[in-house]
Design a protein around this motif. Sequence first.
Motif, PDB file in Angstrom:
ATOM      1  N   LEU A   1       0.811  -1.215   0.000  1.00 38.23           N
ATOM      2  CA  LEU A   1       0.000   0.000   0.000  1.00 38.23           C
ATOM      3  C   LEU A   1       0.844   1.264   0.000  1.00 38.23           C
ATOM      4  O   LEU A   1       0.313   2.372  -0.146  1.00 38.23           O
TER       5      LEU A   1
ATOM      6  N   LEU B   1      -6.905  -3.371  -4.041  1.00 39.65           N
ATOM      7  CA  LEU B   1      -6.440  -2.439  -3.023  1.00 39.65           C
ATOM      8  C   LEU B   1      -6.122  -1.106  -3.695  1.00 39.65           C
ATOM      9  O   LEU B   1      -5.985  -1.032  -4.928  1.00 39.65           O
TER      10      LEU B   1
ATOM     11  N   LEU C   1      -9.133  -0.305   0.367  1.00 38.95           N
ATOM     12  CA  LEU C   1      -9.768  -0.868  -0.828  1.00 38.95           C
ATOM     13  C   LEU C   1     -10.118   0.237  -1.820  1.00 38.95           C
ATOM     14  O   LEU C   1     -10.375   1.387  -1.432  1.00 38.95           O
TER      15      LEU C   1
END
Length: 364
Positions: free
Chosen positions: A37, A82, A53
């Motif tokens: 991320l 994601l 998400l």
Amino acid sequence: MDAVVEIASFENAPCGFVAFDDRGKILEINARLADWLDRERADLLGSPVREILSRASRVVFETSLIPLLKMNQKIDGVSLDLVRRDGTKLPILLSGERSGTGETAVTRLVLLNAGGRRNYERELAEARATAEAQLATEAKEGELREQFVAILGHDLRNPLAALSSAIRMLAKSTTGDRERLIAAHAEDSIQRMSRLIDTTLDFARVRLGAGFELDLSGSARLGDQIQLVVHELSSANPDRKIDLDMDLQYKPSCDVWRIGQLLSNLLANALCHGDPEQPVSARVSCKEDALTISVTNKGEPIPPEMMEQLFDPFKRPKTTSKHGLGLGLFIVSEIAKAHEGEMQVASDSGTTEFSFRMPYSPDT
């Protein structure tokens, strides 16, 4: 009260791991998922799990997956996206389970990076679509070509037959030796053209999937057909000798005309490529177990690189100066297959032999 989740065993795993409570707040997240991320793990703790998400995946997660987890306690192999710090998406495959009830419930999710898999599946689908389109185009073009050849062959027959009839009439009415010789040469050329048309039509018929329709009604005339084929080729090649050894103890169930065509093509091939100073031998035998036909010629052996391609269409030795389409042995092979027989070839330093064998029993 927040639940405490132990994830030490997931720190070095190649997959992402996240745990969240009944309110959707992240309790724990491993370093792998934080790296995916591009976020600090400390910043993610306590934040809503929905924030990692993409927008579309949030809808699926909240309206479908959370209710499924509450009802079935687990989910498996769900495809979601994601969202990284920079807003780009990372496709993942998600599996998870829910334990506990009420405020003490904890949901643990394991995530696999599916970016490579999705790219592979997309490329595979694109390649498959391209291949199918190419095959469809080639099949259509091939069918059109072969249909054109078949139609052309049929349209050539009528004018050729008329031309042959006219030349025969002229040959009968003329008295000059020169004119009769010209007429004979013209008739020879017409017969050669007729054979080329027949061969071309046979090839088109096979390639279009029709194959050979066998007529098994004239088996008793096989011997006469064999004699006729040898006579015709001997007449067309007066300077060559063809030795025939025929032993038909039984009358096999076969298409007499096609078997004659098989022998004719084998003899023509032997006369074309064999030593012109040596005879060509043909042996035809039908005993209790099989019908066999073999044609032998003397001369240079078949080059090793040609052996595996002998029965392929349009394959001719590069050294030959003879005219032809390179379909004779292909037609031979197809006639053999239509009779559930087989072809074999043996070629050494002095002799080449093509042989056909069709299993046969008088009791069947």
